[in-house]
Design a protein around this motif. Structure first.
Motif, PDB file in Angstrom:
ATOM      1  N   ASN A 238       0.842  -1.190  -0.048  1.00  0.00           N
ATOM      2  CA  ASN A 238       0.035   0.028   0.069  1.00  0.00           C
ATOM      3  C   ASN A 238       0.990   1.393  -0.107  1.00  0.00           C
ATOM      4  O   ASN A 238       2.035   1.242   0.300  1.00  0.00           O
ATOM      5  N   CYS A 239       0.307   2.286  -0.354  1.00  0.00           N
ATOM      6  CA  CYS A 239       1.043   3.675  -0.542  1.00  0.00           C
ATOM      7  C   CYS A 239       2.247   3.465  -1.234  1.00  0.00           C
ATOM      8  O   CYS A 239       3.207   4.070  -1.003  1.00  0.00           O
ATOM      9  N   VAL A 240       2.282   2.594  -2.404  1.00  0.00           N
ATOM     10  CA  VAL A 240       3.316   2.595  -3.292  1.00  0.00           C
ATOM     11  C   VAL A 240       3.010   3.048  -4.794  1.00  0.00           C
ATOM     12  O   VAL A 240       1.836   3.632  -4.774  1.00  0.00           O
ATOM     13  N   GLY A 305      -7.357   2.269  -2.911  1.00  0.00           N
ATOM     14  CA  GLY A 305      -6.395   3.193  -3.220  1.00  0.00           C
ATOM     15  C   GLY A 305      -5.604   3.832  -2.030  1.00  0.00           C
ATOM     16  O   GLY A 305      -6.435   3.508  -1.003  1.00  0.00           O
ATOM     17  N   CYS A 306      -4.559   4.408  -1.873  1.00  0.00           N
ATOM     18  CA  CYS A 306      -3.994   4.637  -0.909  1.00  0.00           C
ATOM     19  C   CYS A 306      -4.033   6.495  -1.133  1.00  0.00           C
ATOM     20  O   CYS A 306      -4.628   6.976  -1.781  1.00  0.00           O
ATOM     21  N   CYS A 307      -2.988   7.184  -0.518  1.00  0.00           N
ATOM     22  CA  CYS A 307      -2.918   8.436  -0.593  1.00  0.00           C
ATOM     23  C   CYS A 307      -3.105   9.209  -1.984  1.00  0.00           C
ATOM     24  O   CYS A 307      -2.576   8.467  -2.982  1.00  0.00           O
ATOM     25  N   ARG A 308      -3.765  10.093  -2.004  1.00  0.00           N
ATOM     26  CA  ARG A 308      -4.166  10.950  -3.006  1.00  0.00           C
ATOM     27  C   ARG A 308      -5.056  10.060  -4.169  1.00  0.00           C
ATOM     28  O   ARG A 308      -5.150  10.746  -5.266  1.00  0.00           O
TER      29      ARG A 308
HETATM   30 ZN   LIG Z   1      -1.131   6.039   1.669  1.00  0.00          ZN
END
Ligand SMILES: [Zn+2]
Ligand SMILES: C[S+](C)CC[C@H](N)C(=O)O
Ligand SMILES: N[C@@H](CCS)C(=O)O
Length: 327
Positions: A238-240, A305-308
């Motif tokens: 995640n967050c990749v 989805g992660c950040c943004r």
């Molecule tokens: Zn993230």
């Protein structure tokens, strides 16, 4: 209503792929909450007015975020507790004692359940140890990472989540360091008593942020055999980087072909931990449709989805998941 266990659902329906929500912290930011602070996205819950003021604007914002992800097709949603370890909360907010902390987490979990209704799956989200000092994107855990007492750090959050009937699963997010991964994998059902997943923080070159290869991680997990906590049933990233995420999952799938995977990449922007802003890196090479197909070929069973990433990303994921089901 009683929900099916998410673990049983995924194991009994080997073709099923579930849609997870998107980047909550950054979506709250888009909706007007300042998340750049030591407890990150948990900040709105710290103000007593969130709970006591019927007209609390922050409460409406958090609700509207959940509504938007639900409308986009999310079936699995997360609590907004990424940086809500006892250490982060007690060192940076008015909440200082364990009973106050447990009360706060319990209130957040039941509020999240109210927001999403009884039929969706809810994940108790726990950020990496590195989230408290912003090392989750470097994996640099100091000169003696093997000496860090990870259990002491995670235990207050874990023990609160373990006993919550509102939670279906626990999610460790953005784990960048092999010592931390090994520590989590050493804990038995007395320490993690709910189904759980581990989301790794992986550099776009395909290595865990501390340099460990996916092959080493796969081999390590296989070596644990029957000593693995039976509640551990999903691993992934995640967050990749969005653009590079499918290759990481291919590597994990090669090593662990029978292990269900989870993937929720960020938008591909890169976080500046000092300025606390997201900088553009490169635009998407793929569409969500391409990515979902690649993920499915690598045994990914939960996609979000992660950040943004925003509700419109989740809508695109949901469409791609449902379309590929019909083919
Ligand atoms: Zn993230
Ligand atoms: C970008 S989010 C995952 C939080 C990052 C970092 N721990 C911070 O607090 O700024
Ligand atoms: N679920 C967390 C992940 C941060 S990497 C959040 O959305 O804030």
């Amino acid at each position: 209503m009683t929900r099916t266990s998410i673990k049983s659902y995924l194991l009994e329906n080997p073709e099923a792929v579930l849609v997870l929500d998107g980047g909550q912290g950054t979506e709250l930011e888009n909706r007007g909450i300042q998340v750049a602070n030591p407890v990150w996205s948990t900040i709105p819950f710290i103000n007593e007015s969130f709970w006591s003021d019927p007209a609390s604007k922050d409460r409406e914002i958090v609700k509207s975020m959940y509504q938007a992800f639900l409308k986009s097709g999310a079936q699995v949603l997360m609590t907004v507790t990424y940086q809500a370890s006892f250490k982060s909360v007690s060192e940076n907010t008015r909440i200082k004692t364990l009973p106050q902390y447990t009360e706060l987490l319990t209130k957040i979990v039941s509020f999240s359940r109210e927001c999403i209704g009884s039929d969706k799956w809810l994940v108790g989200c726990i950020g990496a140890w590195g989230a408290h000092n912003c090392s989750e994107f470097t994996g640099e855990y100091g000169p003696e990472p093997e000496k860090i007492d990870f259990l002491e750090y995670f235990e207050p959050q874990l023990s609160t989540f373990n006993v919550s009937d509102d939670l279906d699963m626990i999610g460790f997010e953005t784990i960048p360091n092999f010592h931390e991964l090994k520590a989590i994998l050493s804990w038995d059902t007395s320490i993690i008593s709910k189904p759980f997943f581990i989301g790794l923080s992986v550099h776009e070159n395909g290595l865990l942020r501390d340099g460990t290869t996916m092959e080493e991680i796969g081999r390590y997990i296989k070596s644990l055999g029957s000593n693995l906590n039976p509640n551990f049933f999903l691993i992934g990233v995640n967050c990749v980087s969005f653009n590079h995420s499918s290759e990481m999952l291919e590597s994990l799938h090669r090593e662990l072909p029978d292990f269900p995977l989870i993937a929720y990449p960020n938008s591909g922007e890169v976080y500046d931990t000092v300025k606390k802003v997201w900088n553009p890196k490169e635009s998407h090479t793929y569409t969500w449709d391409d990515i979902v197909k690649k993920y499915k070929a690598s045994g990914v069973r939960i996609i979000g989805g992660c950040c943004r990433t925003t509700p419109s990303d989740i809508e695109a994921i949901s469409e791609a998941v449902h379309q590929s089901r019909q083919q």
